[in-house]
Design a protein around this motif. Sequence first.
Motif, PDB file in Angstrom:
ATOM      1  N   LEU A  54      -2.548  -4.570  -6.987  1.00 14.58           N
ATOM      2  CA  LEU A  54      -2.762  -3.971  -6.120  1.00 14.58           C
ATOM      3  C   LEU A  54      -2.413  -5.610  -4.902  1.00 14.58           C
ATOM      4  O   LEU A  54      -1.046  -4.580  -4.172  1.00 14.58           O
ATOM      5  CB  LEU A  54      -3.694  -3.377  -5.430  1.00 14.58           C
ATOM      6  N   LYS A  55      -2.041  -5.962  -4.707  1.00 11.14           N
ATOM      7  CA  LYS A  55      -1.357  -6.864  -4.296  1.00 11.14           C
ATOM      8  C   LYS A  55      -0.413  -6.886  -4.264  1.00 11.14           C
ATOM      9  O   LYS A  55       0.451  -7.004  -3.758  1.00 11.14           O
ATOM     10  CB  LYS A  55      -2.453  -8.580  -3.772  1.00 11.14           C
ATOM     11  N   THR A  57       1.389  -4.859  -5.243  1.00  9.02           N
ATOM     12  CA  THR A  57       2.465  -3.795  -5.276  1.00  9.02           C
ATOM     13  C   THR A  57       1.883  -3.384  -4.120  1.00  9.02           C
ATOM     14  O   THR A  57       3.569  -2.761  -3.451  1.00  9.02           O
ATOM     15  CB  THR A  57       1.515  -2.904  -5.603  1.00  9.02           C
ATOM     16  N   ILE A  59       2.398  -5.674  -1.478  1.00  4.02           N
ATOM     17  CA  ILE A  59       3.760  -6.615  -0.566  1.00  4.02           C
ATOM     18  C   ILE A  59       5.123  -6.826  -1.241  1.00  4.02           C
ATOM     19  O   ILE A  59       5.975  -6.103  -0.052  1.00  4.02           O
ATOM     20  CB  ILE A  59       3.745  -7.812  -0.976  1.00  4.02           C
ATOM     21  N   THR A  60       5.328  -5.223  -2.178  1.00  3.96           N
ATOM     22  CA  THR A  60       6.909  -4.344  -2.130  1.00  3.96           C
ATOM     23  C   THR A  60       7.195  -3.655  -1.711  1.00  3.96           C
ATOM     24  O   THR A  60       8.064  -3.889  -1.195  1.00  3.96           O
ATOM     25  CB  THR A  60       6.673  -4.407  -4.301  1.00  3.96           C
ATOM     26  N   VAL A 127     -12.175  -6.298   0.068  1.00  5.02           N
ATOM     27  CA  VAL A 127     -11.532  -5.582   0.760  1.00  5.02           C
ATOM     28  C   VAL A 127     -10.320  -5.040  -0.242  1.00  5.02           C
ATOM     29  O   VAL A 127      -9.648  -6.240  -0.823  1.00  5.02           O
ATOM     30  CB  VAL A 127     -11.028  -7.280   2.155  1.00  5.02           C
ATOM     31  N   ASN A 128      -9.992  -3.803   0.285  1.00  2.00           N
ATOM     32  CA  ASN A 128      -8.997  -3.336  -0.629  1.00  2.00           C
ATOM     33  C   ASN A 128      -7.734  -3.959   0.432  1.00  2.00           C
ATOM     34  O   ASN A 128      -7.588  -3.708   1.513  1.00  2.00           O
ATOM     35  CB  ASN A 128      -9.024  -1.569  -0.594  1.00  2.00           C
ATOM     36  N   GLU A 129      -6.554  -4.253  -0.607  1.00  2.00           N
ATOM     37  CA  GLU A 129      -5.133  -4.558  -0.293  1.00  2.00           C
ATOM     38  C   GLU A 129      -4.442  -3.006   0.696  1.00  2.00           C
ATOM     39  O   GLU A 129      -3.458  -2.862   1.402  1.00  2.00           O
ATOM     40  CB  GLU A 129      -4.182  -5.257  -0.273  1.00  2.00           C
ATOM     41  N   PHE A 132      -2.868  -3.312   4.399  1.00  2.00           N
ATOM     42  CA  PHE A 132      -1.704  -4.672   3.924  1.00  2.00           C
ATOM     43  C   PHE A 132      -0.564  -3.248   4.704  1.00  2.00           C
ATOM     44  O   PHE A 132       0.108  -3.173   5.486  1.00  2.00           O
ATOM     45  CB  PHE A 132      -1.101  -5.046   2.908  1.00  2.00           C
TER      46      PHE A 132
ATOM     47  N   TRP B 339       0.140 -13.898  -5.978  1.00  7.71           N
ATOM     48  CA  TRP B 339       0.340 -12.420  -5.443  1.00  7.71           C
ATOM     49  C   TRP B 339       1.705 -12.926  -5.111  1.00  7.71           C
ATOM     50  O   TRP B 339       2.349 -10.965  -5.972  1.00  7.71           O
ATOM     51  CB  TRP B 339      -0.559 -12.092  -5.486  1.00  7.71           C
ATOM     52  N   LEU B 353       7.877  -5.538 -10.972  1.00  8.07           N
ATOM     53  CA  LEU B 353       7.419  -6.353 -10.418  1.00  8.07           C
ATOM     54  C   LEU B 353       7.672  -7.773 -10.585  1.00  8.07           C
ATOM     55  O   LEU B 353       7.283  -8.832  -9.772  1.00  8.07           O
ATOM     56  CB  LEU B 353       6.064  -5.339  -9.535  1.00  8.07           C
ATOM     57  N   ARG B 376     -10.306  -2.685  -8.383  1.00  7.38           N
ATOM     58  CA  ARG B 376     -10.010  -1.915  -7.194  1.00  7.38           C
ATOM     59  C   ARG B 376     -10.086  -0.582  -8.044  1.00  7.38           C
ATOM     60  O   ARG B 376     -10.570   0.020  -9.534  1.00  7.38           O
ATOM     61  CB  ARG B 376      -8.502  -1.415  -6.880  1.00  7.38           C
ATOM     62  N   PRO B 430      -2.847  -1.628 -12.846  1.00 10.31           N
ATOM     63  CA  PRO B 430      -2.941  -3.268 -11.723  1.00 10.31           C
ATOM     64  C   PRO B 430      -4.303  -3.150 -10.843  1.00 10.31           C
ATOM     65  O   PRO B 430      -4.560  -3.622 -10.355  1.00 10.31           O
ATOM     66  CB  PRO B 430      -1.906  -2.371 -11.065  1.00 10.31           C
ATOM     67  N   SER B 431      -5.382  -1.475 -10.938  1.00 11.54           N
ATOM     68  CA  SER B 431      -6.835  -2.176 -10.352  1.00 11.54           C
ATOM     69  C   SER B 431      -7.778  -2.620 -11.590  1.00 11.54           C
ATOM     70  O   SER B 431      -8.741  -2.547 -10.922  1.00 11.54           O
ATOM     71  CB  SER B 431      -6.700  -0.131 -10.447  1.00 11.54           C
TER      72      SER B 431
END
Lengths: 374, 451
Positions: A54-55, A57, A59-60, A127-129, A132, B339, B353, B376, B430-431
């Motif tokens: 997810l990080k 994803t 940041i994109t 902590v969920n990103e 961001f 990442w 990605l 996640r 992704p999670s």
Amino acid sequence: MSALRNTLDKMKPTFSKGGKLSALGSFFDAMETFFFVPKTVTRRGTHVRDSIDLKRTMITVIIALLPVFLFSIYNIGYQMNLAYSLGWGFWTIVWKGFLKILPLYLVSYIVGLFFECMFAQIKGEEVNEGYFVTGFLIPLIVPVTIPLWMLAIAVAFAVVIGKEVFGGTGMNIWNPALLTRAFLFFSYPKMMSGDAVWIAHKAGVDAVSCATPLAEMTSGGIEAISYSPLQMFIGLIPGSVGETSTLCILLGALLLIFTGVGSWKIMLSCVAGGLLMGLLGGDVPAYYQLLMGGFAFGCVFMATDPVTSAQTETGKWIYGFLVGAFAVLLRLFNPGYPEGMMLSILLMNTFAPLIDHIVVNANIRRRLRRAKTV
Amino acid sequence: MSEHIRLKKGLDIPLAGKAPAKIAETVDPDLVAVKPTDFKALVPKLAVKEGDSVKAGDVLFVDKLRPAVRFCSPCSGVVQQIVRGDKRKLLAVVVKAGKDQQSVKYDAVDCSRLDKQQMTEVLQERGLWPMIKQRPYGIIANGEDTPKSIFVSAMYTAPLAPDADFIMEGQMENLQEGINALGRLTKGGVHFSMAAAAEAGSAMHNLSGVIFHTFDGPHPAGNVGVQINHISPINKGEVVWTVDLLSLAAIGRCLRTGEYDVTRLVAVTGPAAKQPCYVKGVQGMSLAAVAKYAEEGNVRFVSGDVLTGENVGADGFLGYYDNQVTLLKEGDYYELLGWIKPFRCSKFSFSHLYWSWLAGRKKTYKLDTNTNGGPRAFVVSDVYGKVLPMDILPVYLLKACMAKDIEKMENLGIYEVIPEDFALCEFVCPSKIEIQKILGDGIDLMLKEMA
């Protein structure tokens, strides 16, 4: 690199369970995983995992927002310069714009991450990103003149009431960034709309009135719009911090579609819905609706939020279309609010589970019908 | 009548370490084990003690609820150890192989003269019954059920999986006999699915008594569950049986020769394999026998493929149904700002990605066991459906499993899938959610509630 790793390894026991600062454990964890991809290995199930997380994803999305972000810095300074006839050069404009936008980002991230870390600590999760992106979006959808304390309250509201009470990122019903804006919109309407809020103040001088194209359209139809479509497309016009430049938003949209992070189905159907509604009503050419106000920004960055949009592929078409259609409908037929995108997306966020429910039920019915025909 | 089905959804993970079609050696396993944990929902009852000597085909343990279902020793020797876990749960029966191998001898049978009842009894007596699984749930078939039909997948699409034609070389008579036997068990026919690319040149094309299908597409096209979904989907109340290619050959061999013979070609594969190859081995063999093929360092020994296999350790044993060992480097390292790095060319991703989707189909990757991120909640919604070529909504089914909502699970297709069908969903997630476990727990719940 290994020095940083060693420092983190040394600090780790202090923040771990039983350590002196274990109350800040989730914050430490967030920082550690920010710097280093963790060394966890698969335990059961598939032994290898895709490199995506997810990080990456999130940041994109932020990279996709960069053109908008950089342009807004310039536009804030540019509008100040224009309104007060200051005669600034390019770099002065950028610097002044940067000074205006910086506090908004500081408040958004500090307040938002504080609550994120607090809830992560309480729940014992990482902590969920998600924040961001949310934190990056919020300053872009408010007027630059917003008082910082209002922003702080709105961010706190959106993170706590909009997201964490539902269980955090992935469980929320409404887009937290839009919820921030909606909170401000209904609590402090004077600071969120009207002609006097779009230009950053110059110290010691009264605010300058300056209407957005949408406000002009609402008050006087197409003749009243004082900007050409090209100007609205480029975006050197008054408006919320990041919504003005359709061009930069389009750049971001291309990256989101190219990487597959944003759903092209939602974007396409949203534009289709907006155009169709624009054709049906109003004396303004339909494509104006795409250029004015927050339509493009909402369509690309807000409606496509994977959590709050429809989750099924068929549902995405319906959801996107209705977002676009309702946004323009509100603009055309509701004299109270010149802008309809925010309300439209929040409305469709609310109905997205219903749309999905219908699609899921269709799948169930297919399965039952199959059983009967055999 | 053959039918061609083309699947577009799915993913062939370009993992390094595919075994070339060459047999390196015949391994002589010192230890061999049969593990009750290889069978879902089995409650075993021991039939031997430590120190007993057994022949290949002698019973080691039986199903406590259906004692006719026997689990036999893959080789002759002495029962060395009975491994138990927490609460004395039976984990494995380990047999130390003797010098000269002997098998229990049975008479040859003429399948065409047997009815379903007799055929079932023959298979159960000879310890071949556990090779037949049922769908729903992926448990060992119940001989009293009447299956709608029986499905055999004659294609492997899992990462680095063995080549079906290569491992079945010279086995056609056994396969045919196995098919004849299965034909006695159902009135719905035996569906036999082959890879479209291999069909013309394959000797299996000449088998008779089956309904041929050809499948074309990336993994999981070779999963029997996916094939069933496209050929004749399972509805509530229906039962079909499935047999894998390896077991089909073993069944046929035992019926023809009268010997319990579960030797097989095992593919030793994976990015941490020094020299990927095939070895002649046996069901349940100790992986210590192939340890010399593993690279130095911290290597994970997986019995099966990377998606569904089990981490058994360097001194573990090959699974009952497995004919593949995958060797992987453990990914227990930190990567600075990994990442966010724009280029990470050694990393593979199904998403866009990373650059791997532009790298072409020939490039292979040395993937390791790092999770590449922390766990996640479900956030991204559209990736799962892209690797599941079935008319099933994966996220909704999984959420129903998590909520333990039986009616929803039924409605959304729990009867049609077992965890292996969702393995790719887990890979691309992704999670980093443990999707196969969620589905497995859902199936356990169904078994408990529907019993």
